[in-house]
Write a protein that holds these residues in place. Structure first.
Motif, PDB file in Angstrom:
ATOM      1  N   SER A   1      -0.858  36.005  19.375  1.00 47.67           N
ATOM      2  CA  SER A   1      -0.383  34.662  19.067  1.00 47.67           C
ATOM      3  C   SER A   1      -1.408  33.602  19.476  1.00 47.67           C
ATOM      4  CB  SER A   1       0.938  34.393  19.792  1.00 47.67           C
ATOM      5  OG  SER A   1       1.306  33.031  19.672  1.00 47.67           O
ATOM      6  N   LYS A   2      -1.621  32.638  18.591  1.00 44.47           N
ATOM      7  CA  LYS A   2      -2.564  31.558  18.880  1.00 44.47           C
ATOM      8  C   LYS A   2      -2.109  30.736  20.079  1.00 44.47           C
ATOM      9  CE  LYS A   2      -5.019  27.725  16.681  1.00 44.47           C
ATOM     10  NZ  LYS A   2      -5.181  26.918  15.436  1.00 44.47           N
ATOM     11  N   ARG A   3      -0.817  30.684  20.293  1.00 44.80           N
ATOM     12  CA  ARG A   3      -0.268  29.919  21.423  1.00 44.80           C
ATOM     13  C   ARG A   3      -0.870  30.374  22.757  1.00 44.80           C
ATOM     14  NH1 ARG A   3       4.191  27.094  23.379  1.00 44.80           N
ATOM     15  NH2 ARG A   3       4.853  27.742  25.474  1.00 44.80           N
ATOM     16  N   HIS A   4      -1.127  31.666  22.870  1.00 48.61           N
ATOM     17  CA  HIS A   4      -1.592  32.222  24.142  1.00 48.61           C
ATOM     18  C   HIS A   4      -3.109  32.367  24.236  1.00 48.61           C
ATOM     19  CE1 HIS A   4       2.589  33.005  24.844  1.00 48.61           C
ATOM     20  NE2 HIS A   4       2.664  33.974  23.952  1.00 48.61           N
ATOM     21  N   SER A   5      -3.836  31.913  23.237  1.00 47.18           N
ATOM     22  CA  SER A   5      -5.271  32.200  23.171  1.00 47.18           C
ATOM     23  C   SER A   5      -6.043  31.687  24.391  1.00 47.18           C
ATOM     24  CB  SER A   5      -5.878  31.630  21.883  1.00 47.18           C
ATOM     25  OG  SER A   5      -5.656  30.223  21.813  1.00 47.18           O
ATOM     26  N   LEU A   6      -5.758  30.489  24.857  1.00 42.58           N
ATOM     27  CA  LEU A   6      -6.468  29.965  26.021  1.00 42.58           C
ATOM     28  C   LEU A   6      -6.099  30.725  27.292  1.00 42.58           C
ATOM     29  CD1 LEU A   6      -6.387  26.093  25.427  1.00 42.58           C
ATOM     30  CD2 LEU A   6      -8.329  27.647  25.198  1.00 42.58           C
ATOM     31  N   ALA A   7      -4.823  31.031  27.445  1.00 48.55           N
ATOM     32  CA  ALA A   7      -4.369  31.746  28.640  1.00 48.55           C
ATOM     33  C   ALA A   7      -4.944  33.148  28.707  1.00 48.55           C
ATOM     34  CB  ALA A   7      -2.842  31.803  28.658  1.00 48.55           C
ATOM     35  N   LEU A   8      -5.223  33.738  27.552  1.00 47.32           N
ATOM     36  CA  LEU A   8      -5.718  35.116  27.502  1.00 47.32           C
ATOM     37  C   LEU A   8      -7.245  35.210  27.516  1.00 47.32           C
ATOM     38  CD1 LEU A   8      -3.293  36.648  24.837  1.00 47.32           C
ATOM     39  CD2 LEU A   8      -3.242  36.976  27.315  1.00 47.32           C
ATOM     40  N   ARG A   9      -7.906  34.083  27.558  1.00 51.01           N
ATOM     41  CA  ARG A   9      -9.364  34.064  27.383  1.00 51.01           C
ATOM     42  C   ARG A   9     -10.087  34.995  28.358  1.00 51.01           C
ATOM     43  NH1 ARG A   9     -11.618  28.215  27.595  1.00 51.01           N
ATOM     44  NH2 ARG A   9     -10.611  28.414  29.639  1.00 51.01           N
ATOM     45  N   ASP A  10      -9.759  34.945  29.621  1.00 50.47           N
ATOM     46  CA  ASP A  10     -10.429  35.794  30.624  1.00 50.47           C
ATOM     47  C   ASP A  10      -9.444  36.681  31.367  1.00 50.47           C
ATOM     48  OD1 ASP A  10     -13.004  34.658  30.158  1.00 50.47           O
ATOM     49  OD2 ASP A  10     -12.416  32.910  31.342  1.00 50.47           O
ATOM     50  N   ILE A  11      -8.304  36.959  30.760  1.00 50.97           N
ATOM     51  CA  ILE A  11      -7.243  37.669  31.477  1.00 50.97           C
ATOM     52  C   ILE A  11      -7.650  39.087  31.881  1.00 50.97           C
ATOM     53  CG2 ILE A  11      -6.102  38.515  29.397  1.00 50.97           C
ATOM     54  CD1 ILE A  11      -4.404  37.262  32.644  1.00 50.97           C
ATOM     55  N   SER A  12      -8.399  39.777  31.038  1.00 50.96           N
ATOM     56  CA  SER A  12      -8.787  41.152  31.367  1.00 50.96           C
ATOM     57  C   SER A  12      -9.638  41.207  32.627  1.00 50.96           C
ATOM     58  CB  SER A  12      -9.547  41.791  30.204  1.00 50.96           C
ATOM     59  OG  SER A  12      -8.690  42.023  29.116  1.00 50.96           O
ATOM     60  N   GLN A  13     -10.643  40.310  32.711  1.00 49.13           N
ATOM     61  CA  GLN A  13     -11.488  40.303  33.890  1.00 49.13           C
ATOM     62  C   GLN A  13     -10.694  39.953  35.144  1.00 49.13           C
ATOM     63  OE1 GLN A  13     -12.258  39.353  30.702  1.00 49.13           O
ATOM     64  NE2 GLN A  13     -14.076  38.075  30.876  1.00 49.13           N
ATOM     65  N   LYS A  14      -9.776  38.994  35.017  1.00 50.96           N
ATOM     66  CA  LYS A  14      -9.001  38.555  36.176  1.00 50.96           C
ATOM     67  C   LYS A  14      -8.080  39.653  36.686  1.00 50.96           C
ATOM     68  CE  LYS A  14      -9.203  33.702  34.830  1.00 50.96           C
ATOM     69  NZ  LYS A  14      -8.468  32.550  34.248  1.00 50.96           N
ATOM     70  N   VAL A  15      -7.412  40.329  35.762  1.00 49.92           N
ATOM     71  CA  VAL A  15      -6.477  41.378  36.175  1.00 49.92           C
ATOM     72  C   VAL A  15      -7.220  42.638  36.613  1.00 49.92           C
ATOM     73  CG1 VAL A  15      -4.653  42.934  35.389  1.00 49.92           C
ATOM     74  CG2 VAL A  15      -4.585  40.514  34.770  1.00 49.92           C
ATOM     75  N   LEU A  16      -8.136  43.103  35.769  1.00 48.49           N
ATOM     76  CA  LEU A  16      -8.807  44.366  36.054  1.00 48.49           C
ATOM     77  C   LEU A  16      -9.765  44.272  37.231  1.00 48.49           C
ATOM     78  CD1 LEU A  16      -9.578  45.586  32.418  1.00 48.49           C
ATOM     79  CD2 LEU A  16      -7.665  46.247  33.885  1.00 48.49           C
ATOM     80  N   PHE A  17     -10.621  43.251  37.223  1.00 43.04           N
ATOM     81  CA  PHE A  17     -11.679  43.175  38.230  1.00 43.04           C
ATOM     82  C   PHE A  17     -11.313  42.270  39.411  1.00 43.04           C
ATOM     83  CE2 PHE A  17     -14.382  43.639  34.202  1.00 43.04           C
ATOM     84  CZ  PHE A  17     -14.166  45.008  34.180  1.00 43.04           C
ATOM     85  N   GLY A  18     -10.554  41.206  39.138  1.00 43.59           N
ATOM     86  CA  GLY A  18     -10.186  40.293  40.207  1.00 43.59           C
ATOM     87  C   GLY A  18      -9.020  40.775  41.044  1.00 43.59           C
ATOM     88  N   TYR A  19      -8.208  41.671  40.474  1.00 45.44           N
ATOM     89  CA  TYR A  19      -7.031  42.133  41.207  1.00 45.44           C
ATOM     90  C   TYR A  19      -7.018  43.649  41.418  1.00 45.44           C
ATOM     91  CZ  TYR A  19      -2.225  42.623  42.752  1.00 45.44           C
ATOM     92  OH  TYR A  19      -1.109  42.934  43.502  1.00 45.44           O
ATOM     93  N   ILE A  20      -6.971  44.419  40.325  1.00 46.31           N
ATOM     94  CA  ILE A  20      -6.797  45.868  40.457  1.00 46.31           C
ATOM     95  C   ILE A  20      -7.969  46.539  41.146  1.00 46.31           C
ATOM     96  CG2 ILE A  20      -6.485  48.030  39.187  1.00 46.31           C
ATOM     97  CD1 ILE A  20      -4.943  46.485  37.077  1.00 46.31           C
ATOM     98  N   ALA A  21      -9.195  46.249  40.714  1.00 48.26           N
ATOM     99  CA  ALA A  21     -10.372  46.930  41.272  1.00 48.26           C
ATOM    100  C   ALA A  21     -10.602  46.592  42.737  1.00 48.26           C
ATOM    101  CB  ALA A  21     -11.613  46.576  40.459  1.00 48.26           C
TER     102      ALA A  21
END
Length: 205
Positions: free
Chosen positions: A104-124
């Motif tokens: 969804s275009k609505r979430h595009s800004l919120a999802l911009r760096d979400i993978s790095q934040k979740v995977l590398f900033g939190y899980i790793a």
């Protein structure tokens, strides 16, 4: 088949349909023990919360992490994390991720760096992180390469699984990563590429 490869499964079902997405939002936000981890992961998008739920899926165990839009009662990003044991990597729990993200275009800004934040900033920062090709619904052909490349750039310890040797070997440069992917793609029936991302070298286990 190696034990490392066996730890990887298909992505979870997508939640693009409004009814399915709303039901997931309700199930996650009303679950027992919901923790907001926005600050810990460096995710501060206005109107969104990054939440963690432990052991809601009793048959699977593990963790669920989701970026939720409370105004729309919807889920923009969902990661089902299963903690597994892999003898190749020592005693530290390994996080296997099954990810879905909204188109969804609505979430595009919120999802911009979400993978790095979740995977590398939190899980790793808490577990070893296992990245495999095909683990993200809608991630695209080069998703694996992009994420592993970003892990190297971020200074995390990256190891890639070698099927012939049945072991992980260190990959510390972008050039080495590109050579591994080129070699894998040159095969007629390549196995999924696997990478282990951690804050600790395997040699220190």
């Amino acid at each position: 088949m190696s034990s490392a490869t066996e730890q990887c499964t298909a992505v979870p079902e997508p939640f693009a349909r409004t009814a399915d997405n709303t039901a997931l939002y309700a199930a996650l936000t009303k679950a027992e023990g919901v923790l907001e981890i926005s600050e810990q992961a460096g995710c501060a998008e206005p109107g969104y919360r990054l939440i963690r739920i432990d052991d809601r899926l009793k048959s699977v165990g593990g963790i669920e992490i989701a970026l939720v839009d409370d105004a729309q009662s919807s889920v923009a990003y969902y990661d089902k994390v299963t903690l597994v044991s892999m003898p190749e990597t020592g005693s530290r729990p390994v996080a296997r991720n099954q990810v879905w993200r909204s188109a969804s275009k609505r979430h595009s800004l919120a999802l911009r760096d979400i993978s790095q934040k979740v995977l590398f900033g939190y899980i790793a920062r808490r577990y070893d992180l296992l990245l495999t090709e095909g683990e993200v619904f809608g991630g695209g052909t080069f998703y694996w390469h992009r994420q592993v490349s970003r892990a190297i750039e971020a200074g995390l310890v990256v190891s890639v699984y070698e099927p012939v040797e049945q072991a992980f070997r260190s990959v510390s440069t972008q050039r080495a990563l590109e050579e591994i992917q080129d070699h894998a793609w040159s095969k007629t029936s390549p196995e999924p590429l696997l990478a282990l991302v951690s804050t600790l070298p395997l040699s220190n286990r």
